[in-house]
Scaffold this motif. Structure first.
Motif, PDB file in Angstrom:
ATOM      1  N   LEU A 233       0.824  -1.205   0.000  1.00  0.00           N
ATOM      2  CA  LEU A 233       0.000   0.000   0.000  1.00  0.00           C
ATOM      3  C   LEU A 233       0.860   1.258   0.000  1.00  0.00           C
ATOM      4  O   LEU A 233       0.515   2.257  -0.636  1.00  0.00           O
ATOM      5  CB  LEU A 233      -0.934  -0.001   1.209  1.00  0.00           C
ATOM      6  N   LEU A 239      -1.814   4.171   1.326  1.00  0.00           N
ATOM      7  CA  LEU A 239      -1.945   3.782   2.726  1.00  0.00           C
ATOM      8  C   LEU A 239      -2.540   4.920   3.543  1.00  0.00           C
ATOM      9  O   LEU A 239      -2.055   6.047   3.520  1.00  0.00           O
ATOM     10  CB  LEU A 239      -0.578   3.405   3.299  1.00  0.00           C
ATOM     11  N   THR A 240      -3.621   4.617   4.267  1.00  0.00           N
ATOM     12  CA  THR A 240      -4.245   5.594   5.164  1.00  0.00           C
ATOM     13  C   THR A 240      -4.176   5.080   6.594  1.00  0.00           C
ATOM     14  O   THR A 240      -3.894   3.899   6.839  1.00  0.00           O
ATOM     15  CB  THR A 240      -5.720   5.838   4.789  1.00  0.00           C
ATOM     16  N   SER A 242      -6.617   4.578   8.695  1.00  0.00           N
ATOM     17  CA  SER A 242      -7.642   3.570   8.978  1.00  0.00           C
ATOM     18  C   SER A 242      -7.251   2.207   8.420  1.00  0.00           C
ATOM     19  O   SER A 242      -7.437   1.175   9.079  1.00  0.00           O
ATOM     20  CB  SER A 242      -8.991   4.018   8.400  1.00  0.00           C
ATOM     21  N   GLU A 243      -6.670   2.196   7.202  1.00  0.00           N
ATOM     22  CA  GLU A 243      -6.244   0.921   6.618  1.00  0.00           C
ATOM     23  C   GLU A 243      -5.106   0.313   7.432  1.00  0.00           C
ATOM     24  O   GLU A 243      -5.070  -0.909   7.644  1.00  0.00           O
ATOM     25  CB  GLU A 243      -5.805   1.138   5.168  1.00  0.00           C
ATOM     26  N   GLN A 246      -6.626  -1.234  10.533  1.00  0.00           N
ATOM     27  CA  GLN A 246      -7.399  -2.443  10.238  1.00  0.00           C
ATOM     28  C   GLN A 246      -6.484  -3.633   9.957  1.00  0.00           C
ATOM     29  O   GLN A 246      -6.768  -4.759  10.373  1.00  0.00           O
ATOM     30  CB  GLN A 246      -8.320  -2.190   9.038  1.00  0.00           C
ATOM     31  N   LEU A 247      -5.391  -3.380   9.263  1.00  0.00           N
ATOM     32  CA  LEU A 247      -4.482  -4.472   8.902  1.00  0.00           C
ATOM     33  C   LEU A 247      -3.589  -4.915  10.062  1.00  0.00           C
ATOM     34  O   LEU A 247      -3.196  -6.080  10.136  1.00  0.00           O
ATOM     35  CB  LEU A 247      -3.593  -4.051   7.723  1.00  0.00           C
TER      36      LEU A 247
END
Length: 303
Positions: A233, A239-240, A242-243, A246-247
């Motif tokens: 990402l 890439l944010t 939030s991502e 989550q990951l």
């Protein structure tokens, strides 16, 4: 036909053909001398032109470095974060030292210091795992980590795998490290490992750690798992926060904030003609000018 010539009071008959041969040798000798002088002047002129060109290239390369520095600092100071884009820099920019092409001659690396390991108060687990990711053994990693702490603390008590006075010809400092190069003196460090570890360390300290911006060896050490999805990402520039959460299951908490800091290490490289220049600097940015108008503090800089 012969030519009569006086030599020591004697008349000597010299053939005209022989006299012509001597004249020819003289002409050839003079021509060779002139050719050598011409060649010398040509080489000297070319050298002078080359020196002048190199000096001109160096001046222009210096201007390109300052231009790139101004451009990057302007972008860092004027881009505001939004909910959808945590790091809204121009396309292709990043904060984890992947080279950015400013123009055909200039490349810039921007590293958020919050993603690096601080030399003064390192996270010991993170430092050990990072050293192992770089090829060091578990013993070497423990030795370097403990010795780094012993080098800076004020007492003479040796940690389990550390080193104190008596283990060094020079040192320890018994005070916080002020030059990153000091880490090379730490027990257990060698040239190959230092070459890999040096870019991952920082003397100026951010107030928190941001794993989103950590270099690959540090990110993998922090997650202690497969970080390929995060790295993929990042390469795509998508890439944010939030991502990332989550990951990885990592959210803002004490000592960890998934936002850019105000400390950045900039590395600018210019390859222009015969000139190759490099400048590295660590800056602290404040978009709100101080009383004296300062918005950029140069924490460290070297050419």
């Amino acid at each position: 036909m012969q030519y009569r010539q006086s030599f020591l009071g004697m008349q000597v008959r010299v053939p005209i053909r022989k006299q012509t041969g001597i004249a020819l040798l003289q002409v050839l000798l003079i021509s060779a001398i002139i050719s050598v002088l011409a060649l010398y002047f040509t080489i000297t002129a070319r050298q002078q032109v080359s020196v002048a060109q190199a000096a001109n290239d160096r001046v222009l390369a210096g201007l390109l470095i300052r231009s790139a520095e101004s451009k990057v600092l302007f972008e860092l100071l004027t881009k505001e974060a939004t909910d959808s884009h945590l790091y809204p820099l121009p396309e292709g920019y990043n904060f984890y030292a992947t080279p950015i092409e400013i123009d055909q001659y200039t490349k810039v690396k921007i590293q958020d210091v919050a993603g690096l390991i601080n030399t003064e108060f390192p996270d010991q687990t993170l430092l050990r795992r990072t050293i192992q990711n770089l090829g060091g053994t578990a013993d070497i990693a423990s030795t370097i980590t403990d010795s780094l702490l012993d080098w800076q603390d004020s007492d003479d008590l040796k940690r389990l795998n550390g080193a104190e006075k008596g283990d060094y010809e020079i040192g320890p400092r018994n005070a916080p490290i002020t030059l990153k190069s000091e880490v090379r003196l730490i027990k257990g460090m060698d040239d190959e490992l230092w070459r890999k570890l040096e870019p991952l360390l920082s003397v100026p300290r951010a107030s928190y750690f941001n794993p989103m911006m950590a270099p690959e060896p540090v990110l993998k050490a922090y997650l202690n798992s497969d970080a390929n999805d995060i790295l993929d990402l990042r390469r795509k520039g998508s890439l944010t926060r939030s991502e990332f959460s989550q990951l990885t299951g990592v959210y803002d908490q004490e000592g960890i904030i998934l936002s850019k800091s105000d400390l950045f290490r900039l590395n600018i490289q210019v390859n222009y003609g015969q000139a190759k220049l490099e400048k590295e600097m660590t800056v602290q940015l404040d978009p709100y000018a101080k009383a004296d108008g300062t918005v950029v503090d140069s924490v460290a800089s070297n050419w």
